[in-house]
Design an enzyme around this catalytic site. Structure first.
Site, short mmCIF file in Angstrom:
data_model
loop_
_atom_site.label_atom_id
_atom_site.label_comp_id
_atom_site.label_asym_id
_atom_site.label_seq_id
_atom_site.Cartn_x
_atom_site.Cartn_y
_atom_site.Cartn_z
N ARG A 54 -1.63 18.56 16.64
CA ARG A 54 -1.48 17.40 17.54
C ARG A 54 -1.68 17.82 18.99
NH1 ARG A 54 1.09 19.80 20.42
NH2 ARG A 54 3.26 20.40 20.37
N GLU A 60 7.03 16.10 27.36
CA GLU A 60 7.23 17.49 26.92
C GLU A 60 8.68 17.92 27.07
OE1 GLU A 60 5.06 18.84 24.78
OE2 GLU A 60 3.54 18.48 26.32
N HIS A 61 9.13 18.66 26.08
CA HIS A 61 10.51 19.19 26.08
C HIS A 61 11.55 18.08 26.24
CE1 HIS A 61 9.88 23.50 25.76
NE2 HIS A 61 8.73 23.27 26.36
N ASP A 63 11.86 15.85 23.22
CA ASP A 63 12.14 15.35 21.86
C ASP A 63 13.48 15.87 21.33
OD1 ASP A 63 11.12 17.97 21.59
OD2 ASP A 63 10.11 17.54 19.70
N SER A 196 0.30 22.89 17.83
CA SER A 196 1.18 22.67 16.69
C SER A 196 0.66 23.19 15.36
CB SER A 196 1.40 21.17 16.55
OG SER A 196 2.69 20.90 16.72
N SER A 197 0.12 24.38 15.38
CA SER A 197 -0.33 24.95 14.11
C SER A 197 0.87 25.15 13.17
CB SER A 197 -1.05 26.28 14.34
OG SER A 197 -0.19 27.16 15.02
N ASP A 243 6.19 17.36 16.85
CA ASP A 243 5.00 17.88 16.18
C ASP A 243 4.87 17.34 14.76
OD1 ASP A 243 5.22 19.38 18.43
OD2 ASP A 243 5.77 21.23 17.41
N LYS A 293 6.34 30.24 20.05
CA LYS A 293 7.69 29.86 20.42
C LYS A 293 8.76 30.59 19.62
CE LYS A 293 7.68 25.30 18.09
NZ LYS A 293 6.40 25.19 17.42
C1 GLA Z 1 7.15 22.45 20.56
C2 GLA Z 1 8.23 21.88 19.65
C3 GLA Z 1 8.35 20.36 19.85
C4 GLA Z 1 8.51 20.01 21.32
C5 GLA Z 1 7.46 20.72 22.18
C6 GLA Z 1 7.70 20.56 23.64
O1 GLA Z 1 5.90 22.00 20.19
O2 GLA Z 1 7.95 22.17 18.32
O3 GLA Z 1 9.41 19.87 19.08
O4 GLA Z 1 9.79 20.29 21.75
O5 GLA Z 1 7.41 22.11 21.90
O6 GLA Z 1 7.56 19.24 24.00
#
Ligand code: GLA
Length: 550
Positions: A54, A60-61, A63, A196-197, A243, A293
């Site tokens: 996606r 961002e940051h 959710d 978002s792999s 994601d 991450k």
């Molecule tokens: C990563 C996390 C998501 C979200 C984004 C930042 O992709 O998996 O849940 O927190 O970072 O928006």
């Protein structure tokens, strides 16, 4: 509503990809994976589970504190060809496939073949591995166990994470055994790039194991999102649902406004860009700074989760809300209590108005300047504990016992300011898209300028308040704006990864050429290599299962 729909199961690709060109290109990949599967395992796969990456357009940051985001699925995806193993065929022997045993291979040779067998938790108490899981807050209650090493990044961990959820949802309280399975994985979402792999892998794996075990019936997209969210936590990041929701719920031509409070909901919102003059597209550009991450969780991602959780407690107390010692509300919940009436958040417009009124309240988190070095808005661990109104022990139990984080200063004020202003920007972005839908054709360029301005402001906030960017991404974003983008921002978890830019369709080539020239790591790249790192993307379809002829 979109979250309540069933998981799509197709029997032909033209239903899955309504766009003829996409269906043809995807057909080649799907056929190749089927052929290779047959070669490796000596039998045909029964299904292909597909989950896209996606691009988060804005939000961002936020959710994981339960505010809504605005992502779209991209065309790049993970495919998992799968089927019950056939004893004696290919490399498989009956002993190699005990109940529920899995052979997982990857088309990319850098990922080595793996086999693993889930274990039922013993009746005599947890194993050492389970105790380790419990210490890191991962599902000690589950009846099945698969070893997932969180200290090391391994491709099969994501496959196992999906399987774990399927085992415990469908095989925990039954004498039925999971089917042994053969899996072949391939993917086109670059890992560590913010597209978002990992969620795509976990969603695809969850779907693959559900398909092999005939458990797809009656499961909604929303339930799959929740399973995939839980499953991905097993790999060691306390991420929100952005994601997974994007990968599962998105539909072609639209982004979704996905909200997490009071429960998961998703609203497809068509992007106004095809109706604007000029038409515009979203371009993803990979900074080539790989940021996983999981690897940096304790100083980056998980630290943001803890900072926003503690900020929520402190703010709640300073707003006069009463909290039990073990309560751990998120910022959205504190905001909701502050509003005081469900009527005041009965629509996204009302939430936006409420957030605008709420914004000044976050000044209550700003630390007094006395005794602090100039400009430092963070607080020490000691101060944080004091502010929380908890004993050191209670604080540790509630906020730290389940996660590993490291920082000298914890930025409660800055993170909260990012969250609230970003949540407002998402709602503004949504409003611009919806107003455009209702407006007469064609739309003026000012619509794009409005969206672009919101994206730029979002990037600024990510860079300075959330501090989730990095110098390379900042440079790439500035370059994108100077190369003609209406707006550009970092997308995904950050600390590297991709930017997303809004660009006039007829200027995309020129835009890419300028960025290539200006961004040093791109200069030597041509053709396919360049298309790998910077590409225009259309909103694509969400996850599905393709059922193959026996
Ligand atoms: C990563 C996390 C998501 C979200 C984004 C930042 O992709 O998996 O849940 O927190 O970072 O928006």
């Amino acid at each position: 509503m979109a979250a309540e729909l069933p998981i799509p199961i197709f029997t032909s690709l033209d239903k899955a990809f309504p766009d003829v060109e996409t269906a043809a290109a995807q057909g080649v990949r799907f056929n190749a994976v089927v052929e290779e599967y047959q070669k490796r395992f000596g039998h045909k796969p029964s299904y292909i589970a597909r989950a896209p990456g996606r691009v988060n357009l804005i939000g961002e940051h936020i959710d994981y504190v339960l505010f809504g985001c605005f992502p779209a699925a991209i065309e790049r995806d993970i495919l998992i060809a799968c089927g019950p193993s056939v004893p004696g065929s290919g490399t498989s022997t009956p002993s190699a496939h005990p109940p529920g045993g899995v052979k997982a291979e990857n088309l990319d040779p850098k990922y080595k073949p793996q086999s693993f067998v889930p274990m039922l938790k013993s009746a005599n108490g947890p194993s050492a591995a389970e105790e380790a899981d419990a210490a890191s807050n991962v599902h000690a209650e589950t009846a099945w166990h698969l070893d997932i090493d969180k200290r090391e990044l391994r491709w099969e961990s994501y496959v196992k994470a999906g399987y774990y959820g399927v085992l415990n949802r469908f095989f925990a309280s039954t004498s039925e055994h999971p089917a042994p399975a053969d899996l072949l994985v391939t993917g086109s979402v670059p890992s560590g790039s913010g597209l978002s792999s990992s969620a795509a892998m976990v969603v695809a794996s969850t779907l693959a194991f559900m398909a092999v075990n005939n458990k797809l019936d009656g499961v909604t997209k929303g339930q799959l999102v929740e399973m995939a969210m839980e499953n991905e936590k097993r790999v060691g990041v306390n991420s929100g649902g952005l994601d997974q929701a994007a990968s599962v719920i998105c539909t072609p031509h639209s982004a979704i406004f996905v909200d997490f409070f009071p429960r998961l909901s998703a609203e497809p919102i068509p992007l106004p860009t095809p109706r604007t003059i000029p038409r515009a597209v979203f371009v993803c550009a990979n900074s080539l700074v790989v940021s996983d991450k999981v690897v940096s969780a304790k100083i980056h991602y998980n630290l943001r989760v803890v900072e926003t959780l503690v900020a929520a407690r402190v703010l709640a107390l300073r707003l006069g809300q009463s909290l039990g010692p073990t309560e751990r509300p998120r910022l959205r919940e504190v905001f909701s209590r502050w509003l005081g009436s469900p009527e005041l958040e009965s629509s996204p417009e009302k939430v936006k108005q409420g957030l605008e009124r709420f914004l000044p309240e976050i000044e209550k988190l700003r630390p007094a300047p006395e005794g602090r070095k100039a400009g430092e808005l963070g607080v020490t661990m000691k101060e944080m504990v004091e502010w929380s109104g908890l004993s050191e022990e209670q604080f540790h139990q509630v906020y730290l016992s389940w996660v590993d984080v490291e920082a000298e200063y914890f930025q409660l004020y800055k993170r909260t300011k990012h969250v609230i202003t970003e949540a407002i920007r998402v709602l503004e972005f949504r409003a611009v898209c919806l107003a455009a839908q209702a407006a007469p054709d064609p739309l003026p360029e000012s619509t794009l300028a409005q969206l672009g301005a919101l994206m730029n402001a979002s990037h600024e906030s990510c860079a300075t308040l959330c501090e989730s960017s990095c110098p390379e991404v900042d440079r790439l974003a500035a370059l994108a704006r100077a190369s003609g983008a209406y707006g550009c921002r970092i997308t995904g978890a950050g600390w590297g990864g991709c930017t997303v830019s809004l660009v006039a369709e007829d200027k995309v080539e020129e835009f890419i050429a300028k960025v290539k020239e200006g961004y040093e790591p791109y200069r030597a790249l041509e053709g396919e290599k360049l298309r790998e790192v910077i590409f225009a993307t259309k909103p694509s379809s969400g996850a599905f299962v393709l059922k193959l002829d026996p």
